[in-house]
Design an enzyme around this catalytic site. Structure first.
Site, PDB file in Angstrom:
ATOM      1  N   GLY A  35      43.686  30.115  43.542  1.00 28.78           N
ATOM      2  CA  GLY A  35      44.596  31.162  44.008  1.00 28.78           C
ATOM      3  C   GLY A  35      46.027  30.877  43.570  1.00 28.78           C
ATOM      4  O   GLY A  35      46.349  29.779  43.102  1.00 28.78           O
ATOM      5  N   TYR A 140      24.836  31.428  41.763  1.00 28.31           N
ATOM      6  CA  TYR A 140      25.903  32.178  42.434  1.00 28.31           C
ATOM      7  C   TYR A 140      25.308  33.199  43.406  1.00 28.31           C
ATOM      8  O   TYR A 140      25.661  33.245  44.586  1.00 28.31           O
ATOM      9  CB  TYR A 140      26.786  32.881  41.384  1.00 28.31           C
ATOM     10  CG  TYR A 140      27.721  33.895  41.982  1.00 28.31           C
ATOM     11  CD1 TYR A 140      28.772  33.490  42.792  1.00 28.31           C
ATOM     12  CD2 TYR A 140      27.544  35.264  41.772  1.00 28.31           C
ATOM     13  CE1 TYR A 140      29.628  34.420  43.373  1.00 28.31           C
ATOM     14  CE2 TYR A 140      28.382  36.197  42.340  1.00 28.31           C
ATOM     15  CZ  TYR A 140      29.430  35.771  43.145  1.00 28.31           C
ATOM     16  OH  TYR A 140      30.264  36.693  43.723  1.00 28.31           O
TER      17      TYR A 140
HETATM   18  N1  UFG Z   1      31.100  41.100  28.893  1.00 29.21           N
HETATM   19  C1  UFG Z   1      31.183  40.998  27.523  1.00 29.21           C
HETATM   20  N2  UFG Z   1      32.114  40.144  26.997  1.00 29.21           N
HETATM   21  C2  UFG Z   1      32.960  39.394  27.774  1.00 29.21           C
HETATM   22  C3  UFG Z   1      32.877  39.522  29.173  1.00 29.21           C
HETATM   23  C4  UFG Z   1      31.936  40.368  29.701  1.00 29.21           C
HETATM   24  O1  UFG Z   1      30.426  41.634  26.790  1.00 29.21           O
HETATM   25  O2  UFG Z   1      33.769  38.626  27.209  1.00 29.21           O
HETATM   26  C5  UFG Z   1      30.098  41.999  29.489  1.00 29.21           C
HETATM   27  C6  UFG Z   1      29.085  41.255  30.347  1.00 29.21           C
HETATM   28  O3  UFG Z   1      28.016  40.791  29.560  1.00 29.21           O
HETATM   29  C7  UFG Z   1      28.690  42.337  31.345  1.00 29.21           C
HETATM   30  C8  UFG Z   1      29.944  43.194  31.486  1.00 29.21           C
HETATM   31  O4  UFG Z   1      30.754  42.883  30.362  1.00 29.21           O
HETATM   32  O5  UFG Z   1      27.679  43.123  30.792  1.00 29.21           O
HETATM   33  C9  UFG Z   1      30.712  42.862  32.741  1.00 29.21           C
HETATM   34  O6  UFG Z   1      30.870  41.458  32.805  1.00 29.21           O
HETATM   35  P1  UFG Z   1      31.787  40.721  33.870  1.00 29.21           P
HETATM   36  O7  UFG Z   1      31.723  39.267  33.565  1.00 29.21           O
HETATM   37  O8  UFG Z   1      33.113  41.372  33.925  1.00 29.21           O
HETATM   38  O9  UFG Z   1      31.071  41.044  35.246  1.00 29.21           O
HETATM   39  P2  UFG Z   1      29.558  40.785  35.694  1.00 29.21           P
HETATM   40  O10 UFG Z   1      28.888  42.111  35.732  1.00 29.21           O
HETATM   41  O11 UFG Z   1      28.903  39.733  34.923  1.00 29.21           O
HETATM   42  O12 UFG Z   1      29.778  40.137  37.111  1.00 29.21           O
HETATM   43  C10 UFG Z   1      30.473  40.782  38.164  1.00 29.21           C
HETATM   44  C11 UFG Z   1      31.166  39.715  39.009  1.00 29.21           C
HETATM   45  C12 UFG Z   1      30.157  38.803  39.615  1.00 29.21           C
HETATM   46  C13 UFG Z   1      29.149  39.606  40.360  1.00 29.21           C
HETATM   47  C14 UFG Z   1      28.560  40.687  39.496  1.00 29.21           C
HETATM   48  C15 UFG Z   1      27.693  41.542  40.332  1.00 29.21           C
HETATM   49  O13 UFG Z   1      32.039  38.973  38.226  1.00 29.21           O
HETATM   50  O14 UFG Z   1      30.800  37.922  40.501  1.00 29.21           O
HETATM   51  O15 UFG Z   1      29.591  41.484  38.939  1.00 29.21           O
HETATM   52  O16 UFG Z   1      27.405  42.714  39.710  1.00 29.21           O
HETATM   53  F1  UFG Z   1      28.142  38.816  40.761  1.00 29.21           F
END
Ligand code: UFG
Length: 338
Positions: A35, A140
């Site tokens: 934080g 997680y």
């Molecule tokens: N993505 C990319 N490139 C990147 C980052 C992300 O292609 O550099 C894609 C990921 O593969 C995913 C989408 O963008 O398909 C969203 O990714 P995020 O990492 O932003 O979010 P997530 O969906 O993986 O995860 C989020 C939260 C988690 C939670 C999850 C639940 O970060 O804590 O949603 O849906 F568990």
């Protein structure tokens, strides 16, 4: 008084903004490992760590008027949780056990808990409602589901009333541009895209282009951070009026593919987002979309900022004013594990 555990983080700091706007008395509990002190914007704080039960006892002792607790102090990286499960179980689950024990000793029985869509795992249908089977694919998600189960036991055994809010993809920032998303390392799609466009990191990778979706990239439900914060306030009102434990999914009910998000980002910020197609990221389901019908029916929750362009433009407002993030250096905290 509301105790905001993890108030200096991304979601917590937006919660504080709303609590200040609503004149809700509150105190932050944070170890400042992830934080940012600059995100508090004047909200009072107490430095402590969930993994140290004495810190929790001290904060309740010092503030006997705490009647509700909000929890935002989790590690949230799905990939890291696979590599370092111990870190996640200690903080995300054992830390919450310490918290609810301390609440029990302090006779505080109202908790708003940050849960996640990750508890559902690979969806069997979309939109995902509260009854959807829960089968997390990452440590997680497991740690968050374990807490949900623990809270049900504490409800039965000790009368703890807990509202679990399962966020889908928290995104955006306060429109003022004063606070925003600044994780270390940053892995979330919208900030990663903006930072790549600003030249603050190399071309970003699109994780997987062969999913069974509209354009082959993953589809997610992006929900504005202030809409999430508002749901917490409704939860506090519910609990203070004697309401019982509840579970709600929180999203916009609409999905966008990674490419759609990147195209929207380029349009909003007026710059190209350097990107390369890459392999799938392990543990990513193809599509995650929330049904938030239950919370709209029960409490009238309705997203104020459902539009993706608005969500991205608020994120952009923060990043363009803070290209280096908060610019602080999180404290070196010595964490005692008991
Ligand atoms: N993505 C990319 N490139 C990147 C980052 C992300 O292609 O550099 C894609 C990921 O593969 C995913 C989408 O963008 O398909 C969203 O990714 P995020 O990492 O932003 O979010 P997530 O969906 O993986 O995860 C989020 C939260 C988690 C939670 C999850 C639940 O970060 O804590 O949603 O849906 F568990």
């Amino acid at each position: 008084m509301i105790l905001v555990v993890g108030g200096a983080g991304y979601i917590g700091s937006h919660m504080l903004k709303l609590l200040r706007d609503e004149n809700e008395e509150h105190i932050v509990f944070d170890n400042f490992e992830q934080g940012h002190r600059d995100a508090l914007l004047g909200s009072p704080s107490f430095q402590g760590d969930l993994r140290n039960p004495n810190d929790l006892l001290r904060v309740f002792e010092k503030h006997p008027d705490i009647d509700v607790v909000m929890h935002f102090a989790a590690y949230i990286s799905v990939g890291e949780s696979v590599r370092e499960p111990s870190k996640y179980w200690h903080n995300n689950t054992a830390g919450v056990l310490n918290l609810v024990d301390a609440m029990r000793f302090a006779k505080v029985n109202k908790l708003v808990f940050s849960s996640t869509a990750a508890i559902f795992g690979e969806p069997q249908y979309v939109p995902i409602d509260e009854e959807h089977p829960k089968s997390p694919t990452s440590p997680y998600g497991q740690t968050k589901l374990a807490v949900e189960k623990m809270l049900s036991d504490f409800d039965r055994g000790y009368g703890l009333n807990a509202v679990c809010l399962r966020y889908f993809n928290a995104a955006g920032a306060d429109p003022s541009g004063q606070i925003g998303e600044d994780h270390e390392p940053e892995e979330h799609l919208i900030p990663v895209a903006i930072l790549a466009a600003l030249g603050k990191r190399p071309a970003m990778k699109v994780f997987g282009t062969d999913y069974d979706t509209v354009d082959g990239t993953c589809v997610r439900d992006y929900v504005h951070i202030l809409d999430l914060a508002k749901a917490h306030l409704l939860a506090v009102r519910h609990l203070r009026s004697g309401g019982e434990s509840r579970h709600y999914n929180l999203g916009n009910g609409k999905g966008f593919s990674v490419r759609q998000v990147l195209d929207t980002t380029e349009k909003v910020i007026g710059m190209p987002v350097p990107r390369e197609d890459g392999p799938r990221r392990p543990g990513d389901p193809a599509t995650l979309i929330a049904s938030s019908e239950k919370i709209s029916r029960d409490w009238g929750w309705k997203p104020e900022y459902p539009d993706l362009e608005t969500i991205v433009s608020h994120a952009w407002e923060w990043h363009r004013g803070h290209p280096e993030g908060y610019g602080d250096h999180p404290d070196d905290v010595v964490v005692s594990r008991k």
